[in-house]
Design a protein around this motif. Sequence first.
Motif, short mmCIF file in Angstrom:
data_model
loop_
_atom_site.label_atom_id
_atom_site.label_comp_id
_atom_site.label_asym_id
_atom_site.label_seq_id
_atom_site.Cartn_x
_atom_site.Cartn_y
_atom_site.Cartn_z
N PRO A 71 1.00 -0.86 0.40
CA PRO A 71 -0.13 -0.43 0.20
C PRO A 71 0.73 1.04 -0.05
CG PRO A 71 -1.37 -0.96 1.55
CD PRO A 71 0.46 -1.89 1.25
N ALA A 72 0.75 2.48 -0.48
CA ALA A 72 1.00 3.87 -1.01
C ALA A 72 0.00 4.53 -1.02
CB ALA A 72 1.87 3.97 -2.43
N THR A 73 0.13 5.25 -0.63
CA THR A 73 -0.49 6.50 -1.40
C THR A 73 -0.58 6.92 -2.96
OG1 THR A 73 1.58 8.58 -1.27
CG2 THR A 73 0.23 8.02 1.38
N LEU A 74 -1.19 7.86 -2.82
CA LEU A 74 -1.30 7.64 -4.56
C LEU A 74 -0.20 8.97 -5.30
CD1 LEU A 74 -3.62 7.84 -7.36
CD2 LEU A 74 -4.27 9.76 -6.35
N GLU A 75 -0.17 9.83 -3.84
CA GLU A 75 1.55 10.68 -5.15
C GLU A 75 2.35 9.85 -4.58
OE1 GLU A 75 -0.77 11.65 -2.12
OE2 GLU A 75 -1.82 13.04 -3.15
N GLN A 76 2.55 8.67 -3.61
CA GLN A 76 4.12 7.97 -3.93
C GLN A 76 4.04 7.59 -5.10
OE1 GLN A 76 2.89 5.92 0.01
NE2 GLN A 76 4.76 6.70 0.64
N CYS A 77 2.36 6.76 -5.11
CA CYS A 77 2.54 6.63 -6.89
C CYS A 77 2.84 6.82 -7.71
CB CYS A 77 0.58 5.16 -6.92
SG CYS A 77 0.61 4.18 -5.59
N ILE A 78 2.39 8.45 -8.47
CA ILE A 78 2.58 9.34 -9.22
C ILE A 78 3.77 9.00 -9.40
CG2 ILE A 78 2.48 11.09 -9.84
CD1 ILE A 78 -0.74 11.43 -8.39
N ASP A 79 4.93 9.90 -8.08
CA ASP A 79 6.22 9.42 -7.91
C ASP A 79 6.85 8.66 -8.89
OD1 ASP A 79 5.95 12.44 -7.21
OD2 ASP A 79 6.10 11.73 -4.78
N ALA A 80 6.73 7.25 -8.61
CA ALA A 80 7.46 5.95 -8.69
C ALA A 80 7.23 5.67 -10.08
CB ALA A 80 6.55 5.34 -7.93
N ALA A 81 6.00 5.94 -10.91
CA ALA A 81 5.23 5.97 -12.02
C ALA A 81 6.48 6.65 -13.29
CB ALA A 81 3.98 6.77 -12.37
N ALA A 82 6.62 8.33 -12.46
CA ALA A 82 7.32 9.31 -13.01
C ALA A 82 8.41 8.35 -13.41
CB ALA A 82 7.25 10.66 -12.42
N GLU A 83 9.04 8.68 -12.13
CA GLU A 83 10.66 7.89 -12.15
C GLU A 83 10.74 6.19 -13.60
OE1 GLU A 83 11.84 6.72 -8.01
OE2 GLU A 83 11.37 8.76 -6.83
N ILE A 84 9.53 5.43 -13.47
CA ILE A 84 9.43 4.80 -14.44
C ILE A 84 10.03 4.92 -16.09
CG2 ILE A 84 8.59 2.65 -15.74
CD1 ILE A 84 7.56 1.78 -12.66
N LEU A 85 8.38 6.52 -15.40
CA LEU A 85 9.11 7.24 -17.29
C LEU A 85 9.81 7.85 -17.55
CD1 LEU A 85 4.88 7.97 -17.11
CD2 LEU A 85 5.62 6.05 -18.76
N ALA A 86 10.73 8.15 -16.39
CA ALA A 86 11.39 8.96 -16.83
C ALA A 86 13.27 8.51 -17.60
CB ALA A 86 12.31 10.07 -15.82
N ALA A 87 13.05 6.69 -16.76
CA ALA A 87 14.12 6.13 -17.22
C ALA A 87 14.20 5.37 -17.99
CB ALA A 87 14.38 5.08 -16.10
N ALA A 88 12.36 5.01 -18.83
CA ALA A 88 12.50 4.15 -20.15
C ALA A 88 13.49 5.00 -20.92
CB ALA A 88 11.27 4.43 -20.59
N LYS A 89 13.80 4.05 -21.49
CA LYS A 89 14.36 4.02 -23.10
C LYS A 89 13.41 4.28 -24.33
CE LYS A 89 18.81 2.49 -22.68
NZ LYS A 89 19.75 0.77 -22.37
N TYR A 90 12.64 3.22 -24.71
CA TYR A 90 11.21 3.50 -25.07
C TYR A 90 9.84 3.42 -24.49
CZ TYR A 90 14.92 2.06 -27.86
OH TYR A 90 16.14 1.63 -28.47
N PRO A 91 9.61 4.77 -23.38
CA PRO A 91 8.29 4.93 -23.00
C PRO A 91 7.35 4.51 -23.49
CG PRO A 91 9.25 7.04 -23.32
CD PRO A 91 10.40 5.68 -23.75
N LEU A 92 6.64 3.55 -22.71
CA LEU A 92 4.15 2.92 -23.65
C LEU A 92 3.50 3.07 -22.66
CD1 LEU A 92 3.16 1.57 -25.68
CD2 LEU A 92 3.61 -0.30 -24.76
N ILE A 93 2.62 4.24 -23.79
CA ILE A 93 1.86 4.43 -23.54
C ILE A 93 0.71 3.38 -23.46
CG2 ILE A 93 -0.63 5.86 -22.08
CD1 ILE A 93 1.88 7.73 -21.96
#
Length: 124
Positions: A71-93
């Motif tokens: 369990p995490a806060t919504l803000e923590q989840c948004i930060d984690a998603a932003a870190e994943i997207l920022a580190a992705a070579k080929y981001p996909l939505i």
Amino acid sequence: MSERVAVLDAKQLKIFTDVVCPFCGTACDDLEIHVEEGGRIKTVKNACALGKATYMHYHEDLATPRIHGQPATLEQCIDAAAEILAAAKYPLIYGLDSTELSAQRKAIELAELIGANIDHTSSV
């Protein structure tokens, strides 16, 4: 799930027929789902591998925001998603098939901002 339900044996196994699969845009509507007493799904018939996995790995409590299953806060989840997207070579939505229009617009804006590709569940 369908209104057509049969109770089979002493374990109170319920069989739901003509169930619609929510996984992709194909919307297969002939799934048969066997549910044990207590609500655990035992078997899914007539589904593709992805549809079967969707039902077999269903957990009712996933409405709570989580990071790596915790369990995490919504803000923590948004930060984690932003870190994943920022580190992705080929981001996909991916997905968006059951997402409202304004959320799809935001996803497209995000994709343009980070240079991501967008894919839909109907492509699987």
